[in-house]
Design an enzyme around this catalytic site. Structure first.
Site, PDB file in Angstrom:
ATOM      1  N   ARG A   1       0.847  -1.208   0.000  1.00  0.00           N
ATOM      2  CA  ARG A   1       0.000   0.000   0.000  1.00  0.00           C
ATOM      3  C   ARG A   1       0.882   1.258   0.000  1.00  0.00           C
ATOM      4  NH1 ARG A   1      -1.101   4.747   2.338  1.00  0.00           N
ATOM      5  NH2 ARG A   1      -0.595   3.834   4.378  1.00  0.00           N
ATOM      6  N   ASP A   2       1.484   1.607   1.135  1.00  0.00           N
ATOM      7  CA  ASP A   2       2.252   2.855   1.195  1.00  0.00           C
ATOM      8  C   ASP A   2       3.493   2.773   0.311  1.00  0.00           C
ATOM      9  OD1 ASP A   2       2.461   5.455   2.054  1.00  0.00           O
ATOM     10  OD2 ASP A   2       3.472   4.982   3.931  1.00  0.00           O
TER      11      ASP A   2
ATOM     12  N   HIS B   1       4.618   4.619  12.651  1.00  0.00           N
ATOM     13  CA  HIS B   1       4.825   4.558  11.202  1.00  0.00           C
ATOM     14  C   HIS B   1       5.839   5.644  10.843  1.00  0.00           C
ATOM     15  CE1 HIS B   1       3.215   4.167   6.946  1.00  0.00           C
ATOM     16  NE2 HIS B   1       3.749   5.388   6.884  1.00  0.00           N
TER      17      HIS B   1
ATOM     18  N   HIS C   1       8.915   7.319   8.209  1.00  0.00           N
ATOM     19  CA  HIS C   1       9.595   7.441   6.924  1.00  0.00           C
ATOM     20  C   HIS C   1      11.039   7.862   7.192  1.00  0.00           C
ATOM     21  CE1 HIS C   1       6.137   7.472   3.861  1.00  0.00           C
ATOM     22  NE2 HIS C   1       5.641   7.051   5.011  1.00  0.00           N
TER      23      HIS C   1
ATOM     24  N   CYS D   1       7.143  10.293  -0.661  1.00  0.00           N
ATOM     25  CA  CYS D   1       6.034  11.207  -0.429  1.00  0.00           C
ATOM     26  C   CYS D   1       5.899  12.107  -1.655  1.00  0.00           C
ATOM     27  CB  CYS D   1       6.327  12.046   0.807  1.00  0.00           C
ATOM     28  SG  CYS D   1       5.070  13.251   1.184  1.00  0.00           S
TER      29      CYS D   1
ATOM     30  N   ASN E   1       9.368   5.077   3.182  1.00  0.00           N
ATOM     31  CA  ASN E   1       9.181   4.390   4.454  1.00  0.00           C
ATOM     32  C   ASN E   1      10.483   3.763   4.922  1.00  0.00           C
ATOM     33  OD1 ASN E   1       5.954   3.721   4.956  1.00  0.00           O
ATOM     34  ND2 ASN E   1       6.450   4.010   2.814  1.00  0.00           N
TER      35      ASN E   1
END
Lengths: 300, 300
Positions: B14-15, B206, B208, B239, B248
């Site tokens: 996903r991310d 979470h 990055h 991002c 991430n």
């Protein structure tokens, strides 16, 4: 992390450059040093007095020392590995001498041509002669977190070497993760062990970000009271034993973490990121440092 | 850091993928998920039920959920941002729903088309409907460490949102550094603030690695008792507001730091590094993760 102050030792001109395929001329090294000093650096490993036939990247140490601004209040450090290197360093007028003593024979024999025990005797000789000349000596215990040839480094061995070099007159003892294998739990353990035996010597840490643990290790060192950290502008300084890997922790990224946590360094973060970008252009490669790519936060 | 266990939530599908310029087909997503599960992952953010016209990288969520191995003991998580997304997620049979609630209006309006207050009402509606369906809901408070539009995020605001979502039924609350500006001192502060108001909800973090602080932040979260961490295999997931920056924290590099510190995860580090390299080949770019480049230590 919290408030307080950390002293950064900029090692870009030495550890940052010594494994790069492109050899920078003396004028570029002088510009790198001058730019770092202008950004606020007050201790800088500027040169290495090794054999330029073996390490061509480090040629011209005397010319570099003759060309730096000696009225800047900056301590210029020269790395030496033997008595001949010390004599050159003293003649060149370095402010401090740093000696690397590997914790493992596999690395010491290949990198310095002698065993660890022999290197400790070399260190004692260097330290005595430097003291006589009035020049402070620090010792960097390299491969302290692991060795590319011998595998795991026993922590008791790191402490034993730290004890021996502090006894022999090192005013500062560094624990170095030469190949970037260390993790925070090791940092905590080694810092405590070395502090217990290092007497009056100041503790310094030297981390590489080869496996993305370098900044976490710096955080762990700070949490355990270490207030002097090596870093390399742009994050250059790969290890010859891991050619695809990234190098030293980058000064600008370390500054970002420290400053945003309220820790002062006296060094300008934006100016340092600009030096990293400049150095990348001189070396013809993108800096491993991330601050220059991502930008400051909050935006200036 | 020390012994213990950390649960990794793999967010690569996903991310990791949602901002990549190359859009992977469903079969590649299924292979990514299957390879991660084979490496030992037991919770994975597999899909996002956003509008595929707005985020083409996330198209095919239903096909992905129909294709994953449902007998593997793995919890497949679907990200949803509105009630329509929840209905799709429940119909597709996700094991958990995750909802992102930005802490800042600047980000919320641009990313989700509503204010933070409106998003909290959406969350309450989603949580109630999911509870009725018997599907656990977690909430991720995004831009918790800073916002590309609003600058610094007040920590009291993060705590207030955490309080609201926990009250509304979130079984897990995550603090997310969406744009990678956070530092360990912030992690410590936010974790303590959120824990104080989150009731029975589990804490997740979470991070990055946009400015090289991601792994230090993970260390700080662990030191403050957080036992669930998001990461993305290969370190993908840039991002859109910092296009040149890394994404991430990478699962394999996080595993290296944790495992070498004696923390267990149940995930195979070498297999994960291989998944990161495979994903890099599918995306046509070198993974930001460093373990695959540098190699394990000690050598396997």
């Amino acid at each position: 992390m919290g408030v307080g102050r950390v002293e950064i030792v900029e090692v870009g001109p030495r550890d940052g450059l010594q494994n790069e395929s492109r050899v920078l001329p003396v004028e570029d090294k002088l510009e790198l040093i001058a730019r770092s000093v202008a950004a606020g650096v007050r201790r800088i490993e500027a040169v290495s007095f090794v054999n330029p036939k073996r390490v061509p990247q480090m040629a011209g140490a005397e010319e570099v020392m003759a060309g730096v601004d000696r009225h800047s209040g900056v301590a210029y450090i020269g790395l030496v590995l033997n008595r001949r290197g010390l004599d050159r360093a003293l003649a060149a007028g370095v402010d401090e001498v740093n000696v690397a003593i590997p914790a493992t024979d596999g690395f010491c024999v290949r990198n310095q041509g002698c065993t660890v025990q022999e290197m400790l005797a070399v260190f004692a000789d260097i330290a005595a002669a430097a003291q006589e000349a009035g020049t402070p000596v620090s010792a960097t215990v390299s491969t302290a977190f692991g060795c590319p040839f011998d595998g795991e480094t026993p922590p008791a061995r790191v402490a034993e070497i730290a004890h021996r070099v502090a006894d022999a007159g090192a005013v500062e003892v560094a624990i170095a993760d030469t190949i970037g294998v260390g993790v925070p739990a090791q940092v905590a353990d080694l810092v405590e062990r070395v502090r217990a035996v290092a007497g009056q010597a100041v503790l310094r840490c030297h981390f590489h970000n080869t496996r993305n643990t370098g900044y976490a290790n710096a955080l762990a060192a700070h949490a355990h009271g270490v207030r002097v950290l090596d870093s390399s502008v742009g994050g250059f300084g790969g290890c010859p034993f891991a050619p695809a890997a990234t190098g030293n922790i980058a000064t600008e990224d370390l500054l970002y973490m420290l400053h945003r946590s309220g820790v002062r360094t006296g060094i300008d973060q934006g100016a340092t990121a600009a030096v990293g970008d400049w150095l990348g252009a001189r070396l013809g490669k993108e800096p491993p440092a991330l601050l220059g790519r991502a930008g400051a936060f909050p935006a200036p």
